[in-house]
Design a protein around this motif. Sequence first.
Motif, short mmCIF file in Angstrom:
data_model
loop_
_atom_site.label_atom_id
_atom_site.label_comp_id
_atom_site.label_asym_id
_atom_site.label_seq_id
_atom_site.Cartn_x
_atom_site.Cartn_y
_atom_site.Cartn_z
N PRO A 181 13.73 -8.00 0.18
CA PRO A 181 14.23 -9.30 0.60
C PRO A 181 15.42 -9.83 -0.22
O PRO A 181 16.21 -10.62 0.29
N GLU A 204 3.51 -10.25 1.63
CA GLU A 204 4.22 -11.53 1.59
C GLU A 204 4.98 -11.81 2.87
O GLU A 204 5.27 -10.92 3.65
N GLY A 239 -1.05 -4.91 1.22
CA GLY A 239 0.43 -4.97 1.22
C GLY A 239 0.94 -3.68 0.61
O GLY A 239 1.84 -3.68 -0.21
N SER A 268 1.39 -13.43 -7.31
CA SER A 268 1.82 -14.76 -6.90
C SER A 268 3.30 -14.92 -7.25
O SER A 268 4.06 -13.95 -7.10
N SER A 269 3.70 -16.08 -7.71
CA SER A 269 5.13 -16.27 -7.98
C SER A 269 5.36 -17.50 -8.86
O SER A 269 4.60 -18.47 -8.79
N TYR A 281 7.08 -21.64 0.88
CA TYR A 281 6.56 -20.45 0.19
C TYR A 281 5.98 -20.83 -1.18
O TYR A 281 4.88 -20.41 -1.54
N ILE A 290 6.58 -4.00 -4.41
CA ILE A 290 5.76 -4.19 -5.62
C ILE A 290 4.41 -3.49 -5.45
O ILE A 290 3.92 -2.81 -6.37
N PRO A 338 5.88 -12.42 -11.00
CA PRO A 338 6.89 -11.42 -11.35
C PRO A 338 8.26 -11.99 -11.73
O PRO A 338 9.03 -11.32 -12.39
N GLY A 339 8.60 -13.23 -11.33
CA GLY A 339 9.99 -13.67 -11.50
C GLY A 339 10.84 -12.98 -10.44
O GLY A 339 10.31 -12.53 -9.42
N PHE A 340 12.16 -12.88 -10.65
CA PHE A 340 12.99 -12.16 -9.67
C PHE A 340 12.69 -10.67 -9.77
O PHE A 340 12.64 -10.12 -10.87
N LEU A 355 -2.83 -11.65 8.52
CA LEU A 355 -2.97 -12.95 9.20
C LEU A 355 -4.23 -13.03 10.04
O LEU A 355 -4.62 -14.11 10.48
N ALA A 385 -0.57 -7.90 -2.53
CA ALA A 385 0.88 -7.91 -2.76
C ALA A 385 1.66 -7.98 -1.46
O ALA A 385 2.75 -7.45 -1.36
N SER A 414 4.64 -2.91 0.52
CA SER A 414 5.61 -3.80 -0.15
C SER A 414 6.17 -3.05 -1.36
O SER A 414 5.52 -2.15 -1.91
N ASN A 425 -0.24 -3.23 7.70
CA ASN A 425 -0.28 -3.30 9.16
C ASN A 425 0.68 -2.34 9.84
O ASN A 425 0.82 -2.38 11.05
N1 LIG Z 1 10.50 -9.70 -4.62
C1 LIG Z 1 10.46 -10.72 -5.47
O1 LIG Z 1 11.46 -11.12 -6.08
C2 LIG Z 1 9.15 -11.42 -5.73
C3 LIG Z 1 9.15 -12.43 -6.70
C4 LIG Z 1 7.96 -13.08 -6.96
C5 LIG Z 1 6.81 -12.73 -6.28
N2 LIG Z 1 6.84 -11.74 -5.35
C6 LIG Z 1 5.58 -11.44 -4.68
O2 LIG Z 1 5.30 -10.05 -4.79
C7 LIG Z 1 4.58 -9.60 -3.64
C8 LIG Z 1 5.28 -8.40 -3.05
O3 LIG Z 1 6.63 -8.75 -2.76
P1 LIG Z 1 7.71 -7.65 -2.32
O4 LIG Z 1 9.05 -8.27 -2.50
O5 LIG Z 1 7.41 -6.36 -2.99
O6 LIG Z 1 7.39 -7.55 -0.77
P2 LIG Z 1 8.21 -6.77 0.36
O7 LIG Z 1 8.77 -5.50 -0.17
O8 LIG Z 1 9.10 -7.74 1.05
O9 LIG Z 1 7.06 -6.39 1.38
C9 LIG Z 1 6.34 -7.37 2.08
C10 LIG Z 1 5.05 -6.71 2.51
O10 LIG Z 1 4.18 -7.63 3.14
C11 LIG Z 1 3.62 -6.96 4.26
N3 LIG Z 1 3.20 -7.87 5.31
C12 LIG Z 1 3.93 -8.87 5.87
N4 LIG Z 1 3.21 -9.45 6.85
C13 LIG Z 1 2.03 -8.78 6.90
C14 LIG Z 1 0.86 -8.89 7.70
N5 LIG Z 1 0.76 -9.83 8.65
N6 LIG Z 1 -0.18 -8.05 7.47
C15 LIG Z 1 -0.09 -7.11 6.50
N7 LIG Z 1 0.98 -6.94 5.70
C16 LIG Z 1 2.02 -7.77 5.90
C17 LIG Z 1 4.74 -6.06 4.77
O11 LIG Z 1 4.20 -5.04 5.56
P3 LIG Z 1 5.02 -4.52 6.86
O12 LIG Z 1 6.37 -4.12 6.36
O13 LIG Z 1 4.20 -3.41 7.35
O14 LIG Z 1 5.06 -5.70 7.79
C18 LIG Z 1 5.28 -5.53 3.44
O15 LIG Z 1 4.51 -4.44 2.98
C19 LIG Z 1 4.49 -10.81 -2.70
O16 LIG Z 1 3.25 -11.45 -2.87
C20 LIG Z 1 5.62 -11.71 -3.19
O17 LIG Z 1 5.39 -13.06 -2.87
C21 LIG Z 1 7.99 -11.08 -5.05
#
Ligand SMILES: NC(=O)c1ccc[n+]([C@@H]2O[C@H](COP(=O)([O-])OP(=O)(O)OC[C@H]3O[C@@H](n4cnc5c(N)ncnc54)[C@H](OP(=O)(O)O)[C@@H]3O)[C@@H](O)[C@H]2O)c1
Length: 255
Positions: free
Chosen positions: A196, A96, A19, A145-146, A159, A24, A189-191, A72, A94, A22, A44
């Motif tokens: 997204p 999601e 990831g 995780s979350s 989720y 994070i 991480p929390g919010f 996936l 990381a 992403s 990807n």
């Molecule tokens: N943001 C929050 O508030 C928050 C809170 C708690 C936990 N988290 C956790 O922190 C982690 C990172 O979150 P984020 O908000 O930084 O994510 P993000 O910026 O939304 O990015 C999501 C990432 O997942 C990748 N992804 C999605 N489908 C995929 C696939 N089929 N194969 C490979 N990569 C794939 C995307 O790649 P592409 O763009 O290339 O598709 C992108 O890099 C996640 O596990 C999330 O659950 C986030």
Amino acid sequence: MAHLPENSPTDPQSLLVIGGTSDIGRACALRFAEAGYTILLAGNDAESLAREADDIKARSGAAVSLHSLDILKTETFTDFIAQLPVLPDIVLTAEECTGDQHKAESDLDYSSMIMRANFESPALLLGLFAEKFTARNSGVLIGVSSVAGDRGCARNYVYGAAKAGLNAFLSGLRNRFGNSEIRVVTVKPGFVRTGPIENVSLPRFLTAEPRQVAQSVYRAAVTHRRDVVYAKSIWCLVSAIIAVIPESLFKRMHL
Ligand SMILES: NC(=O)c1ccc[n+]([C@@H]2O[C@H](COP(=O)([O-])OP(=O)(O)OC[C@H]3O[C@@H](n4cnc5c(N)ncnc54)[C@H](OP(=O)(O)O)[C@@H]3O)[C@@H](O)[C@H]2O)c1
């Protein structure tokens, strides 16, 4: 199983980020790169990965390699690991798909995709690396995780259920390795101010920036050696309070 080359004691340590594009994941990659780690970025979207790698190299001078992975496609995981240039010292997942809860309530395939992206895929990958780390007798496995996995809520329980599975898997792995040289870190991480939820209004005291999450992850993995880490420690208290609310009351809160 094919054997990957291992780092020699004089090589820089390496971090693999699943990831890698992403918010994070990118922040973590940069934090470790600044500390002298070699970075392996997996994702990807080749174009975004390349852009990310250039940015990390320019800012830190670290070596960065790119690796194609669709999270996936679990049937590709064994080959994906075999083709890495080195067995990383640290692996962080990381990726999601928070997804749309309403859509998930009526669309079986969509719901399944959210569960697979947030539980099955990271768990299977980390489990495969756990086998490699067992053979080498060292390594750190980090699952982002979350707190959504701590208790199911109406607004995101598909989720959240997947993250609950990931929390249990990480806890089990940690229990399996006990006090050995293999460590397992759960990140809640929390919010976080990421793509997204960029335009969602969130309480500041509960909301972290991606670089704060990265700093917490770095500390937990390298310097402070923690098992479970929150980007903002207040989330530990919030989660503990939510956990003890009686179900009869909780079901009427519609969170
Ligand atoms: N943001 C929050 O508030 C928050 C809170 C708690 C936990 N988290 C956790 O922190 C982690 C990172 O979150 P984020 O908000 O930084 O994510 P993000 O910026 O939304 O990015 C999501 C990432 O997942 C990748 N992804 C999605 N489908 C995929 C696939 N089929 N194969 C490979 N990569 C794939 C995307 O790649 P592409 O763009 O290339 O598709 C992108 O890099 C996640 O596990 C999330 O659950 C986030």
